[in-house]
Design a protein around this motif. Structure first.
Motif, PDB file in Angstrom:
ATOM      1  N   UNK A 122      51.607  30.853  57.361  1.00 23.10           N
ATOM      2  CA  UNK A 122      50.225  31.324  57.235  1.00 23.10           C
ATOM      3  C   UNK A 122      50.130  32.426  56.187  1.00 23.10           C
ATOM      4  N   UNK A 123      51.110  33.333  56.173  1.00 19.29           N
ATOM      5  CA  UNK A 123      51.080  34.408  55.186  1.00 19.29           C
ATOM      6  C   UNK A 123      51.244  33.854  53.776  1.00 19.29           C
ATOM      7  N   UNK A 124      52.076  32.828  53.653  1.00 21.68           N
ATOM      8  CA  UNK A 124      52.283  32.204  52.340  1.00 21.68           C
ATOM      9  C   UNK A 124      50.983  31.604  51.804  1.00 21.68           C
ATOM     10  N   UNK A 125      50.250  30.915  52.675  1.00 22.11           N
ATOM     11  CA  UNK A 125      48.966  30.340  52.266  1.00 22.11           C
ATOM     12  C   UNK A 125      47.944  31.430  51.956  1.00 22.11           C
ATOM     13  N   UNK A 126      47.983  32.507  52.747  1.00 20.28           N
ATOM     14  CA  UNK A 126      47.069  33.623  52.505  1.00 20.28           C
ATOM     15  C   UNK A 126      47.357  34.255  51.141  1.00 20.28           C
ATOM     16  N   UNK A 127      48.647  34.373  50.802  1.00 17.37           N
ATOM     17  CA  UNK A 127      49.014  34.953  49.518  1.00 17.37           C
ATOM     18  C   UNK A 127      48.534  34.073  48.370  1.00 17.37           C
ATOM     19  N   UNK A 128      48.654  32.752  48.564  1.00 13.66           N
ATOM     20  CA  UNK A 128      48.265  31.817  47.505  1.00 13.66           C
ATOM     21  C   UNK A 128      46.754  31.724  47.331  1.00 13.66           C
ATOM     22  N   UNK A 129      46.014  31.774  48.436  1.00 13.07           N
ATOM     23  CA  UNK A 129      44.577  31.484  48.349  1.00 13.07           C
ATOM     24  C   UNK A 129      43.664  32.582  48.901  1.00 13.07           C
ATOM     25  N   UNK A 130      44.224  33.506  49.654  1.00 14.66           N
ATOM     26  CA  UNK A 130      43.367  34.453  50.363  1.00 14.66           C
ATOM     27  C   UNK A 130      42.938  35.672  49.570  1.00 14.66           C
ATOM     28  N   UNK A 131      43.755  36.078  48.584  1.00 16.51           N
ATOM     29  CA  UNK A 131      43.439  37.336  47.923  1.00 16.51           C
ATOM     30  C   UNK A 131      42.413  37.202  46.806  1.00 16.51           C
ATOM     31  N   UNK A 132      42.400  36.088  46.109  1.00 15.69           N
ATOM     32  CA  UNK A 132      41.550  35.957  44.920  1.00 15.69           C
ATOM     33  C   UNK A 132      40.096  36.356  45.172  1.00 15.69           C
ATOM     34  N   UNK A 133      39.426  35.846  46.231  1.00 14.64           N
ATOM     35  CA  UNK A 133      38.033  36.276  46.449  1.00 14.64           C
ATOM     36  C   UNK A 133      37.925  37.766  46.741  1.00 14.64           C
ATOM     37  N   UNK A 134      38.931  38.338  47.410  1.00 15.55           N
ATOM     38  CA  UNK A 134      38.935  39.781  47.682  1.00 15.55           C
ATOM     39  C   UNK A 134      39.057  40.552  46.381  1.00 15.55           C
ATOM     40  N   UNK A 135      40.016  40.153  45.548  1.00 15.36           N
ATOM     41  CA  UNK A 135      40.218  40.825  44.270  1.00 15.36           C
ATOM     42  C   UNK A 135      39.021  40.687  43.355  1.00 15.36           C
ATOM     43  N   UNK A 136      38.433  39.503  43.349  1.00 12.82           N
ATOM     44  CA  UNK A 136      37.259  39.264  42.508  1.00 12.82           C
ATOM     45  C   UNK A 136      36.110  40.180  42.917  1.00 12.82           C
ATOM     46  N   UNK A 137      35.916  40.319  44.222  1.00 20.03           N
ATOM     47  CA  UNK A 137      34.858  41.201  44.722  1.00 20.03           C
ATOM     48  C   UNK A 137      35.148  42.650  44.340  1.00 20.03           C
ATOM     49  N   UNK A 138      36.392  43.075  44.457  1.00 18.67           N
ATOM     50  CA  UNK A 138      36.754  44.459  44.114  1.00 18.67           C
ATOM     51  C   UNK A 138      36.551  44.739  42.629  1.00 18.67           C
ATOM     52  N   UNK A 139      36.896  43.767  41.803  1.00 24.80           N
ATOM     53  CA  UNK A 139      36.711  43.940  40.360  1.00 24.80           C
ATOM     54  C   UNK A 139      35.225  44.100  40.043  1.00 24.80           C
ATOM     55  N   UNK A 140      34.391  43.244  40.629  1.00 25.05           N
ATOM     56  CA  UNK A 140      32.948  43.326  40.388  1.00 25.05           C
ATOM     57  C   UNK A 140      32.383  44.656  40.877  1.00 25.05           C
ATOM     58  N   UNK A 141      32.832  45.107  42.057  1.00 23.67           N
ATOM     59  CA  UNK A 141      32.357  46.377  42.598  1.00 23.67           C
ATOM     60  C   UNK A 141      32.761  47.540  41.691  1.00 23.67           C
ATOM     61  N   UNK A 142      33.989  47.475  41.173  1.00 25.83           N
ATOM     62  CA  UNK A 142      34.465  48.543  40.289  1.00 25.83           C
ATOM     63  C   UNK A 142      33.638  48.608  39.016  1.00 25.83           C
ATOM     64  N   UNK A 143      33.253  47.443  38.508  1.00 23.50           N
ATOM     65  CA  UNK A 143      32.442  47.409  37.288  1.00 23.50           C
ATOM     66  C   UNK A 143      31.025  47.919  37.567  1.00 23.50           C
ATOM     67  N   UNK A 144      30.486  47.565  38.726  1.00 22.46           N
ATOM     68  CA  UNK A 144      29.140  48.027  39.074  1.00 22.46           C
ATOM     69  C   UNK A 144      29.099  49.544  39.232  1.00 22.46           C
ATOM     70  N   UNK A 145      30.211  50.122  39.744  1.00 25.79           N
ATOM     71  CA  UNK A 145      30.258  51.570  39.942  1.00 25.79           C
ATOM     72  C   UNK A 145      30.441  52.323  38.630  1.00 25.79           C
ATOM     73  N   UNK A 146      31.033  51.658  37.643  1.00 30.89           N
ATOM     74  CA  UNK A 146      31.305  52.318  36.370  1.00 30.89           C
ATOM     75  C   UNK A 146      30.605  51.619  35.234  1.00 30.89           C
ATOM     76  N   UNK A 147      31.408  51.149  34.280  1.00 27.29           N
ATOM     77  CA  UNK A 147      30.832  50.436  33.157  1.00 27.29           C
ATOM     78  C   UNK A 147      31.667  49.204  32.860  1.00 27.29           C
TER      79      UNK A 147
END
Length: 396
Positions: free
Chosen positions: A71-96
């Protein structure tokens, strides 16, 4: 003039050489006047927190312990990308909006390349290991084909891929990543951080070695395949005793207890020192106390950061004769190399260097020249990355 805004994204615990690399590149970018917005999964407060078994106590550690391996292996392969994508967008919205995204590759992490496509930003991905292959070899990766497909897709989608060795580039090309998108950039050091100008007297005194002793040192993580047991065996030999050789092992890891037992059973504890893990800020002075620095083994595709630090410290270096090492040093000139398949070759090379002060001086001087000639500095790497980023902007 020409300063840029960089979004540096990684999904890394950043507690070992990974963290040194990340902090070094971010510091180098900022040192050149650029702005860096670091976006990562693990907070700075959690990065270095481990329990007694060495497991991370933070978010990733809790997830890893709470899930079955599959389960952790599948989470590593597919679970983080949407989290990271959201964090990147939030970081850009907070800054420039950044001028480009710089991402340290992690298995299955497509957040950077997806964000780049959505926001029309250049994406540069730094690769330090062929992780699908590495995890299959060492961690028993269950979904090997999925991991290979994911890795090829992510790296092929990047505008530029940076690998730390030519051997790593060759592996990625063989897996289907376009060769024209890959550039090789070795690891480096900070200017002035290491060098013969740094005193080693403090640590030689702490180690209890005299000026006549020849200190053979290793810095790193102790794993069985590193071959550190061979250094302890050598310390027990008559030739090593006659040459006044003292072995110093700096670091920690799964092999430490076994190595300490070996040293005790061979009755060489007076000639072997275990320093344990040290803060990276201490390493320059520790290396200054060495006469010879050894890299007993290395993975075929790695660019060992410690080897570059050894050279920059002005130490005689002994290392394995492998393609990725030959990319950095010249045998018999800037380092003494040995054949890993030749039994006794490491020991012979070490004794040659230990028994010859002249050879040690020659190797040390040429090692320093190699650092300068090759530009193995973090700020040089940062400059090259910025040239790539500007070229990608011009092509857009």
């Amino acid at each position: 003039k020409g300063f840029m805004d960089i979004l540096y994204h990684h999904r890394t615990l950043a507690t070992d050489a990974q963290g040194v690399h990340i902090r070094a590149m971010i510091g180098a970018f900022r040192g050149l006047g650029h702005t860096v917005n670091e976006v990562s999964l693990v907070s700075s407060e959690e990065e270095g927190v481990r329990d007694e078994e060495g497991e991370h106590q933070g978010l990733i550690g809790r997830i890893r312990r709470g899930l079955p391996k599959v389960a952790y292996e599948l989470l590593e392969l597919y679970g983080y990308t949407p989290v990271g994508l959201r964090r990147i967008k939030q970081a850009i919205l907070r800054g420039q909006t950044p001028d480009f995204i710089y991402e340290r590759y992690s298995l299955g992490n497509a957040a950077g390349v997806k964000a780049g496509k959505k926001l029309n930003l250049p994406v540069i991905v730094e690769v330090n290991a062929p992780l699908a292959l590495e995890k299959s070899l060492y961690d028993g990766l269950r979904f090997h084909s999925l991991a290979m497909k994911s890795e090829r897709k992510i790296l092929s989608a990047a505008d530029q891929v940076i690998t730390v060795t030519g051997e790593l580039k060759r592996i990625l090309v063989s897996q289907g990543v376009p060769e024209e998108r890959i550039v090789v950039m070795s690891n480096g050091v900070h200017r002035g951080e290491f060098g013969p100008q740094i005193e080693g007297k403090k640590w030689r005194s702490r180690l209890g070695v005299t000026m006549d002793d020849v200190v053979v040192g290793f810095v790193g993580w102790f794993r069985p395949w590193h071959g550190l047991h061979r250094l302890i065996e050598l310390a027990a030999s008559r030739k090593a005793r006659d040459a006044k050789m003292v072995v110093v092992l700096v670091g920690d890891g799964p092999s430490r207890e076994e190595l300490e037992r070996q040293a005790k059973s061979l009755d060489v504890l007076p000639f072997v020192r275990f320093l344990g893990a040290q803060e990276h800020v201490e390493i320059p002075e520790i290396l200054a106390a060495f006469d010879v620095a050894v890299q007993p083994e290395v993975t075929d595709y790695a660019c060992p950061m410690k080897l570059i630090e050894y050279l920059a410290a002005g130490k005689a270096v002994v290392a394995p004769r492998k393609a990725n090492i030959v990319e950095l040093v010249e045998d018999g000139k800037s380092a003494l190399l040995f054949d890993t398949e030749d039994e006794g070759a490491l020991e012979e090379a070490l004794l040659n260097v230990v028994c010859s002060a002249t050879l040690r001086r020659q190797l040390a001087v040429e090692g320093l020249h190699t650092i300068e000639r090759r530009g193995l500095y973090w700020d040089e790497n940062a400059r090259r990355v910025m040239e790539i980023a500007r070229s990608l902007q011009a092509q857009a």
